[in-house]
Design a protein around this motif. Sequence first.
Motif, PDB file in Angstrom:
ATOM      1  N   ASN A  67      -6.177   8.102   0.537  1.00 39.42           N
ATOM      2  CA  ASN A  67      -5.111   7.022   1.162  1.00 39.42           C
ATOM      3  C   ASN A  67      -5.382   5.626   1.175  1.00 39.42           C
ATOM      4  O   ASN A  67      -6.195   5.423   2.139  1.00 39.42           O
ATOM      5  N   GLY A  68      -4.727   4.761   0.737  1.00 36.00           N
ATOM      6  CA  GLY A  68      -5.329   3.410   1.112  1.00 36.00           C
ATOM      7  C   GLY A  68      -5.068   2.779   2.206  1.00 36.00           C
ATOM      8  O   GLY A  68      -5.468   2.047   2.861  1.00 36.00           O
TER       9      GLY A  68
ATOM     10  N   GLU B 178      -6.166   4.281   4.667  1.00 35.56           N
ATOM     11  CA  GLU B 178      -7.119   4.727   5.813  1.00 35.56           C
ATOM     12  C   GLU B 178      -8.546   3.917   5.447  1.00 35.56           C
ATOM     13  O   GLU B 178      -8.742   3.231   4.511  1.00 35.56           O
ATOM     14  N   GLU B 179      -8.899   3.703   6.427  1.00 35.41           N
ATOM     15  CA  GLU B 179     -10.365   2.850   6.705  1.00 35.41           C
ATOM     16  C   GLU B 179     -11.246   3.233   5.765  1.00 35.41           C
ATOM     17  O   GLU B 179     -11.558   4.297   5.706  1.00 35.41           O
TER      18      GLU B 179
ATOM     19  N   THR C 202       0.702  -1.239   0.041  1.00 33.25           N
ATOM     20  CA  THR C 202       0.179   0.040  -0.041  1.00 33.25           C
ATOM     21  C   THR C 202       0.796   1.027  -0.091  1.00 33.25           C
ATOM     22  O   THR C 202       0.781   2.158  -0.732  1.00 33.25           O
TER      23      THR C 202
ATOM     24  N   VAL D  76     -11.437   3.362   2.565  1.00 34.60           N
ATOM     25  CA  VAL D  76     -11.082   3.637   1.120  1.00 34.60           C
ATOM     26  C   VAL D  76     -10.947   2.497   0.148  1.00 34.60           C
ATOM     27  O   VAL D  76     -10.277   1.516   0.539  1.00 34.60           O
TER      28      VAL D  76
ATOM     29  N   GLY E   6      -7.273   3.875  -4.260  1.00 31.55           N
ATOM     30  CA  GLY E   6      -6.190   4.592  -3.753  1.00 31.55           C
ATOM     31  C   GLY E   6      -5.662   5.624  -5.004  1.00 31.55           C
ATOM     32  O   GLY E   6      -6.492   5.828  -6.111  1.00 31.55           O
TER      33      GLY E   6
ATOM     34  N   LYS F 240      -2.568   0.967  -3.616  1.00 32.07           N
ATOM     35  CA  LYS F 240      -3.780   0.086  -3.393  1.00 32.07           C
ATOM     36  C   LYS F 240      -4.269   0.294  -1.872  1.00 32.07           C
ATOM     37  O   LYS F 240      -3.509   0.312  -1.236  1.00 32.07           O
ATOM     38  N   PRO F 241      -5.538   0.059  -1.684  1.00 27.41           N
ATOM     39  CA  PRO F 241      -6.224  -0.103  -0.263  1.00 27.41           C
ATOM     40  C   PRO F 241      -5.230  -1.391   0.405  1.00 27.41           C
ATOM     41  O   PRO F 241      -5.266  -2.473  -0.135  1.00 27.41           O
ATOM     42  N   TRP F 242      -5.083  -0.974   1.657  1.00 27.15           N
ATOM     43  CA  TRP F 242      -4.505  -1.961   2.490  1.00 27.15           C
ATOM     44  C   TRP F 242      -5.307  -3.564   2.444  1.00 27.15           C
ATOM     45  O   TRP F 242      -4.417  -4.482   2.404  1.00 27.15           O
ATOM     46  N   LYS F 243      -6.414  -3.498   2.526  1.00 26.73           N
ATOM     47  CA  LYS F 243      -7.268  -4.541   2.729  1.00 26.73           C
ATOM     48  C   LYS F 243      -6.802  -5.336   1.220  1.00 26.73           C
ATOM     49  O   LYS F 243      -6.549  -6.433   1.319  1.00 26.73           O
ATOM     50  N   GLU F 244      -6.947  -4.692  -0.068  1.00 24.73           N
ATOM     51  CA  GLU F 244      -6.810  -5.134  -1.323  1.00 24.73           C
ATOM     52  C   GLU F 244      -5.467  -5.652  -1.265  1.00 24.73           C
ATOM     53  O   GLU F 244      -4.894  -6.701  -1.863  1.00 24.73           O
TER      54      GLU F 244
END
Length: 479
Positions: A317-318, A320-321, A92, A323, A326, A97-101
């Motif tokens: 911002n990836g 951040e919860e 990320t 999102v 990105g 890319k978003p953290w979860k992704e």
Amino acid sequence: MIDSPLLKHVQGYINGRWVGAQSGQTLAVINPATGETLSPVPLMGQAETRHAVEAAQASRIQPASIEQRKQWLNQIADLHIEHQKELGRIITLENGKPWKEAQAEAAYAAGFYRYCAAHIEKLKPRRLQEQPKNHTWTVHHRPAGVVGLITPWNFPLAMIAKKLSAALAADCPSVIKPAEKTPLSMIALFSLIDQIGLPAGKVNLVMGHADQIGQVLCEHPAVRVISFTGSTRVGKLLIAATAPHIKKLSLELGGNAPFIVFDDADFDHAADHLIQNKFRGAGQTCVCTNRVYVQQSAAEAFTKKVVSRVKTLKVGNGMEEGVGIGPLIDRGAFDKVKGYVDGALSRGATRVAGQAPAAPQGGCFFPPTVLRGVTDEMPCTREEIFGPVVPIIEFDEEKDIIQRANATEYGLAAYVFTADLKRADRVVGMLQFGHVGLNTGTGPTPEAPFGGMKQSGFGREGGHEGLFEFTESQTIAYG
Ligand code: ADP
């Protein structure tokens, strides 16, 4: 600056040791969400690459058993899962890319190592049932030699997983070159691989001057296969540079994926899948839909469903919860995507979701955009957008749409949505794309072969086909 337990050494890795650039020069890795520098990384070139190739070649005197390779592959898969969060965070920070992704990418990457471990027995020699010429015959899948693995920035861990898993399974030592924008995920991966005790030279990491590293990989006689994922432009350079040396290439290049919605499709289902497919990585994946073709009578209803979903997407911002999208990777990408939208608007398309993007400050965020009234002639239809833009194009008849979908030099991924399975068979059979989603927008998976037709490249990653990418068959006739 980035601080991570997986980045104790921010260096290359050659012959089992962490090394810097001989020149001492470095390159900055930037966080695309903030514009801040995350870390300098070594700027390596020909000398380091030659050293890496020679270390890789030297490691070949000690072949590894199938059992040993299987164990390494499973260990690497386990390490991805054990460090999934931190690997995801590094992805990320350097990719956006978003953290979860990004965490899902680490798990997806693990799947390739796991798959190769589970199916490695396929690489055992086979004995022919027939006895031609009154001889016994066996076929062996030998390691091709040193392999050069060159990866892009959009999947910093998954793209190397597709290649390295098959290379390790085949017992080929590798020289790996990550993209300049995302080398930190690769360095983190090497810090994990370093723990499993591979023989020195089995995996090597160089980064820096792409042209110089590429030149050594293309010209050095020990390198027998180059596996590359990236642009068609660089793919063509590699074909030309390896031609005098007759090397095997595996190329996964650009795409221009059509997403075809017939008027009998389930529009909610198709819209859900379009959103998942299109906005992954902010639209920066080679299997992302590039052109949405909707049958005329369905265009209004389907567009509404897409627009209502797009309006719920959160850009930011990836880390951040909440999102979902990105930033784009850099200013160049932002300007290119903006150019496609402006080009379509100036030629008569209408923006039905999204707004004109604000000039980037720090991060290059692009609002998810839906365009209607797009035609086949517009640049956003003919070229790969690589951004969060959905161009909606109308079509009338089945026979037209097959021809229009195929009217591109690319042939990577396509998607078809219809309730009529006979029609689906007819259409899919005529599509010249290596991956087709039928009533799904899903992309590749470790268990199935994936790769392109036409100028999207050749060779396959994943599945049994991918397992053989780095092997050479050797036939022995016993006299
Ligand atoms: P993108 O446009 O997605 O950045 P590229 O094809 O430029 O795609 O990059 C994909 C990978 O190819 C990156 O690791 C990049 O550094 C590498 N690359 C770029 N130019 C060359 C080259 N001349 N030889 C070898 N690799 C290259």
